[in-house]
Write a protein that holds these residues in place. Structure first.
Motif, mmCIF file in Angstrom:
data_model
loop_
_atom_site.group_PDB
_atom_site.id
_atom_site.type_symbol
_atom_site.label_atom_id
_atom_site.label_comp_id
_atom_site.label_asym_id
_atom_site.label_seq_id
_atom_site.Cartn_x
_atom_site.Cartn_y
_atom_site.Cartn_z
ATOM 1 N N LEU A 1 11.758 -1.999 -10.826
ATOM 2 C CA LEU A 1 11.497 -3.296 -9.994
ATOM 3 C C LEU A 1 12.170 -2.939 -8.670
ATOM 4 O O LEU A 1 13.435 -3.147 -8.667
ATOM 5 C CB LEU A 1 11.642 -4.520 -10.436
ATOM 6 N N LYS A 2 11.669 -2.656 -7.567
ATOM 7 C CA LYS A 2 12.122 -1.845 -6.476
ATOM 8 C C LYS A 2 12.395 -3.063 -5.355
ATOM 9 O O LYS A 2 13.417 -3.082 -4.906
ATOM 10 C CB LYS A 2 11.150 -0.893 -5.506
ATOM 11 N N TYR A 3 11.269 -3.895 -5.412
ATOM 12 C CA TYR A 3 11.646 -5.052 -4.585
ATOM 13 C C TYR A 3 11.183 -6.405 -5.028
ATOM 14 O O TYR A 3 10.085 -6.280 -5.699
ATOM 15 C CB TYR A 3 10.727 -4.632 -3.321
ATOM 16 N N VAL A 4 11.712 -7.350 -4.731
ATOM 17 C CA VAL A 4 11.067 -8.932 -4.692
ATOM 18 C C VAL A 4 10.984 -9.308 -3.313
ATOM 19 O O VAL A 4 12.079 -9.198 -2.560
ATOM 20 C CB VAL A 4 12.057 -9.708 -5.409
ATOM 21 N N PHE A 5 9.671 -9.646 -3.008
ATOM 22 C CA PHE A 5 9.089 -9.899 -1.693
ATOM 23 C C PHE A 5 8.942 -11.247 -1.512
ATOM 24 O O PHE A 5 8.338 -12.054 -2.456
ATOM 25 C CB PHE A 5 8.106 -9.435 -1.221
ATOM 26 N N ILE A 6 9.526 -12.119 -0.599
ATOM 27 C CA ILE A 6 9.613 -13.491 -0.432
ATOM 28 C C ILE A 6 8.685 -13.917 0.588
ATOM 29 O O ILE A 6 9.143 -13.606 1.732
ATOM 30 C CB ILE A 6 10.905 -14.365 -0.431
ATOM 31 N N SER A 7 7.516 -14.288 0.588
ATOM 32 C CA SER A 7 6.573 -14.576 1.671
ATOM 33 C C SER A 7 7.165 -15.622 2.684
ATOM 34 O O SER A 7 7.137 -15.491 3.815
ATOM 35 C CB SER A 7 5.183 -14.752 1.139
ATOM 36 N N LEU B 1 2.690 0.789 1.979
ATOM 37 C CA LEU B 1 3.079 -0.762 1.996
ATOM 38 C C LEU B 1 3.899 -0.940 3.255
ATOM 39 O O LEU B 1 4.582 -0.194 3.500
ATOM 40 C CB LEU B 1 3.684 -1.120 0.818
ATOM 41 N N SER B 2 3.409 -2.088 4.028
ATOM 42 C CA SER B 2 4.252 -2.359 5.173
ATOM 43 C C SER B 2 4.053 -3.914 5.296
ATOM 44 O O SER B 2 3.406 -4.709 4.667
ATOM 45 C CB SER B 2 3.486 -1.861 6.410
ATOM 46 N N VAL B 3 5.242 -4.230 6.032
ATOM 47 C CA VAL B 3 5.401 -6.122 6.258
ATOM 48 C C VAL B 3 4.606 -6.348 7.576
ATOM 49 O O VAL B 3 4.644 -5.469 8.583
ATOM 50 C CB VAL B 3 6.982 -6.003 6.450
ATOM 51 N N VAL B 4 4.047 -7.383 7.469
ATOM 52 C CA VAL B 4 3.326 -7.949 8.712
ATOM 53 C C VAL B 4 3.666 -9.417 8.576
ATOM 54 O O VAL B 4 3.533 -10.272 7.849
ATOM 55 C CB VAL B 4 1.771 -7.934 8.547
ATOM 56 N N THR B 5 4.646 -9.890 9.825
ATOM 57 C CA THR B 5 4.785 -11.096 10.269
ATOM 58 C C THR B 5 3.673 -11.950 10.499
ATOM 59 O O THR B 5 2.926 -11.588 11.104
ATOM 60 C CB THR B 5 6.127 -11.367 11.281
ATOM 61 N N ILE B 6 3.621 -13.259 9.881
ATOM 62 C CA ILE B 6 2.640 -14.105 10.362
ATOM 63 C C ILE B 6 3.224 -15.456 10.354
ATOM 64 O O ILE B 6 2.984 -16.156 9.672
ATOM 65 C CB ILE B 6 1.573 -14.071 9.267
ATOM 66 N N ILE C 1 2.430 -8.677 3.097
ATOM 67 C CA ILE C 1 2.359 -7.305 2.617
ATOM 68 C C ILE C 1 1.124 -6.762 2.861
ATOM 69 O O ILE C 1 -0.045 -7.156 2.523
ATOM 70 C CB ILE C 1 2.727 -7.012 1.238
ATOM 71 N N TYR C 2 1.088 -5.621 3.744
ATOM 72 C CA TYR C 2 -0.201 -4.802 3.811
ATOM 73 C C TYR C 2 -0.329 -3.377 2.988
ATOM 74 O O TYR C 2 0.730 -2.785 3.245
ATOM 75 C CB TYR C 2 -0.588 -4.526 5.329
ATOM 76 N N ASP C 3 -1.411 -3.282 2.276
ATOM 77 C CA ASP C 3 -1.443 -1.963 1.397
ATOM 78 C C ASP C 3 -2.647 -1.244 2.048
ATOM 79 O O ASP C 3 -3.760 -1.378 1.846
ATOM 80 C CB ASP C 3 -1.701 -2.536 0.026
ATOM 81 N N LYS C 4 -2.353 -0.049 2.851
ATOM 82 C CA LYS C 4 -3.163 0.639 3.355
ATOM 83 C C LYS C 4 -4.058 1.512 2.410
ATOM 84 O O LYS C 4 -5.020 1.938 2.865
ATOM 85 C CB LYS C 4 -2.704 1.477 4.552
ATOM 86 N N ARG C 5 -3.614 1.850 1.335
ATOM 87 C CA ARG C 5 -4.452 2.234 0.236
ATOM 88 C C ARG C 5 -5.648 1.512 -0.002
ATOM 89 O O ARG C 5 -6.930 2.463 -0.304
ATOM 90 C CB ARG C 5 -3.643 2.424 -1.117
#
Length: 190
Positions: free
Chosen positions: A63-69, A120-125, A135-139
């Protein structure tokens, strides 16, 4: 809890929250997994998230990351409990309050456009909150947004609404999203 495979990389986990539901996601990364949001309560972690992670073979080692929106109860409420099981996982959150609340955690505040790996990249909204990020997944051209975007608003007891507290910043973010090749959007309460 209901679990649904979205594609080969992303799985959706829906948990009850008051008279609606909230959603967390697991995302396969190049080096392991990312958990998107932690639901609301310790019981959500114990009874829903931990069994879902185990079923997917997700352990403390991968578990590499926990992302909190964003820092609202139904998205970050389970973070403390999750950290008791995964204390070495990097938490990605733009909330200064969460960094203050969990000083022992490895919390990183990602910047807009920051790459987490090759896909994967972070997009602030900002808009719903100042710290809202996706999170944006370009795959797969998929975006996970928490409450930053809501497809139909939130309906329930009348307690809910798709509130945008920072409308100018939100409109700027929406215009930024128009430049990203997004095919699907997954939210927390759609």
């Amino acid at each position: 809890m209901k679990t649904e495979r979205i594609n080969e990389y992303v799985t959706r986990h829906t948990l009850p929250y008051k008279d609606i539901f909230t959603t967390v996601y697991t995302v396969k990364t190049e080096g392991g997994y990312l958990l998107f949001d932690t639901a609301s309560y310790d019981a959500d972690v114990d009874d829903g998230i931990l069994p879902a992670l185990a079923a997917l073979g997700i352990t403390e080692e991968n578990l590499k990351y926990v992302f909190i929106s964003h820092n609202h109860l139904d998205h970050a409420g389970g973070l403390g409990r999750l950290l008791s099981y995964f204390p070495n996982t990097t938490v990605l959150s733009r909330s200064p309050a969460l960094a203050e609340k969990y000083p022992q955690a490895k919390i990183h505040a990602p910047e807009d456009g920051e790459a987490l790996d090759a896909y994967l990249s972070v997009v602030t909204i900002p808009g719903h909150t100042a710290d809202a990020a996706a999170i944006y997944d370009k795959r797969t051209k998929l975006m996970l947004t928490g409450d930053a975007l809501q497809l139909y608003g939130i309906f329930g007891s009348g307690e809910w609404g798709s509130n945008v507290r920072l409308p100018k910043k939100h409109l700027d973010a929406i215009n930024k999203l128009k430049t990203i090749d997004i095919e699907s959007i997954y939210t927390a309460h759609d």
